[in-house]
Design an enzyme around this catalytic site. Structure first.
Site, mmCIF file in Angstrom:
data_model
loop_
_atom_site.group_PDB
_atom_site.id
_atom_site.type_symbol
_atom_site.label_atom_id
_atom_site.label_comp_id
_atom_site.label_asym_id
_atom_site.label_seq_id
_atom_site.Cartn_x
_atom_site.Cartn_y
_atom_site.Cartn_z
ATOM 1 N N HIS A 16 0.860 -1.193 0.000
ATOM 2 C CA HIS A 16 0.000 0.000 0.000
ATOM 3 C C HIS A 16 0.887 1.231 0.000
ATOM 4 C CE1 HIS A 16 0.657 -1.455 4.089
ATOM 5 N NE2 HIS A 16 0.654 -0.201 4.491
ATOM 6 N N HIS A 49 0.973 5.076 1.029
ATOM 7 C CA HIS A 49 0.322 6.127 1.811
ATOM 8 C C HIS A 49 0.448 7.446 1.053
ATOM 9 C CE1 HIS A 49 0.269 4.004 5.851
ATOM 10 N NE2 HIS A 49 1.240 3.323 5.272
HETATM 11 P P1 5GP Z 1 1.486 0.319 7.413
HETATM 12 O O1 5GP Z 1 1.746 0.490 8.886
HETATM 13 O O2 5GP Z 1 1.428 -1.152 7.064
HETATM 14 O O3 5GP Z 1 2.384 1.100 6.543
HETATM 15 O O4 5GP Z 1 0.062 0.945 7.170
HETATM 16 C C1 5GP Z 1 -1.127 0.266 7.389
HETATM 17 C C2 5GP Z 1 -2.193 1.314 7.450
HETATM 18 O O5 5GP Z 1 -3.429 0.682 7.270
HETATM 19 C C3 5GP Z 1 -2.262 2.060 8.785
HETATM 20 O O6 5GP Z 1 -2.103 3.450 8.556
HETATM 21 C C4 5GP Z 1 -3.631 1.702 9.333
HETATM 22 O O7 5GP Z 1 -4.253 2.786 9.989
HETATM 23 C C5 5GP Z 1 -4.386 1.302 8.084
HETATM 24 N N1 5GP Z 1 -5.410 0.303 8.287
HETATM 25 C C6 5GP Z 1 -5.292 -0.863 8.951
HETATM 26 N N2 5GP Z 1 -6.445 -1.561 8.906
HETATM 27 C C7 5GP Z 1 -7.301 -0.799 8.174
HETATM 28 C C8 5GP Z 1 -8.665 -0.989 7.771
HETATM 29 O O8 5GP Z 1 -9.312 -2.007 8.065
HETATM 30 N N3 5GP Z 1 -9.229 -0.001 7.030
HETATM 31 C C9 5GP Z 1 -8.544 1.124 6.689
HETATM 32 N N4 5GP Z 1 -9.193 2.047 5.963
HETATM 33 N N5 5GP Z 1 -7.269 1.326 7.043
HETATM 34 C C10 5GP Z 1 -6.658 0.384 7.787
#
Ligand code: 5GP
Ligand code: ZN
Length: 115
Positions: free
Chosen positions: A101, A103
């Site tokens: 993903h 951001h």
């Molecule tokens: P990472 O820490 O892997 O870079 O980012 C994961 C992101 O996914 C986090 O910012 C977290 O808030 C978001 N996230 C996790 N679960 C969900 C979800 O079920 N729905 C949405 N919209 N965001 C999520």
């Protein structure tokens, strides 16, 4: 992929606040926004992280960077002042969801270095 939360979001098994969608990509609002605008852009087809990308992903990754991110940034009103694009990768990279993903963060002044 079974038990992948972002695959479930891409398949609409779990709801999300989508801001852009096409056959390859979904962009939706982060559940815990870290900025006034915080959107996640995912390829619908599961791939764990940047580490797993290969030539088969060129189209979707090119599409994300050349079309989707600039378009969503513009639609969210953050293109003129600027924004940040981040792909946390692996454990030390801070990746918590193991489906690639990107951001897209904006609407406030960003700091450097990140934490
Ligand atoms: P990472 O820490 O892997 O870079 O980012 C994961 C992101 O996914 C986090 O910012 C977290 O808030 C978001 N996230 C996790 N679960 C969900 C979800 O079920 N729905 C949405 N919209 N965001 C999520
Ligand atoms: Zn997945």
């Amino acid at each position: 992929m079974a038990d992948c939360i972002f695959c479930k979001i891409a398949n609409k098994e779990i709801p999300s606040a989508a801001v852009y969608e096409d056959d390859m990509v979904l962009a939706f609002k982060d559940l815990e926004p870290q900025a006034p605008v915080h959107v996640l852009v995912i390829p619908k087809k599961h791939v764990e992280s940047i580490k797993e990308l290969d030539d088969s992903h060129k189209d979707v990754m090119g599409h994300i960077f050349c079309k989707v991110l600039p378009r969503v940034a513009k639609e969210q009103g953050i293109d003129e002042k600027g924004f940040r694009v981040v792909a946390n990768t692996g454990d030390e990279g801070g990746q918590t969801v193991k489906h690639l993903h990107i951001h897209l963060l904006g609407g406030r002044s960003m700091q450097w270095p990140p934490g």
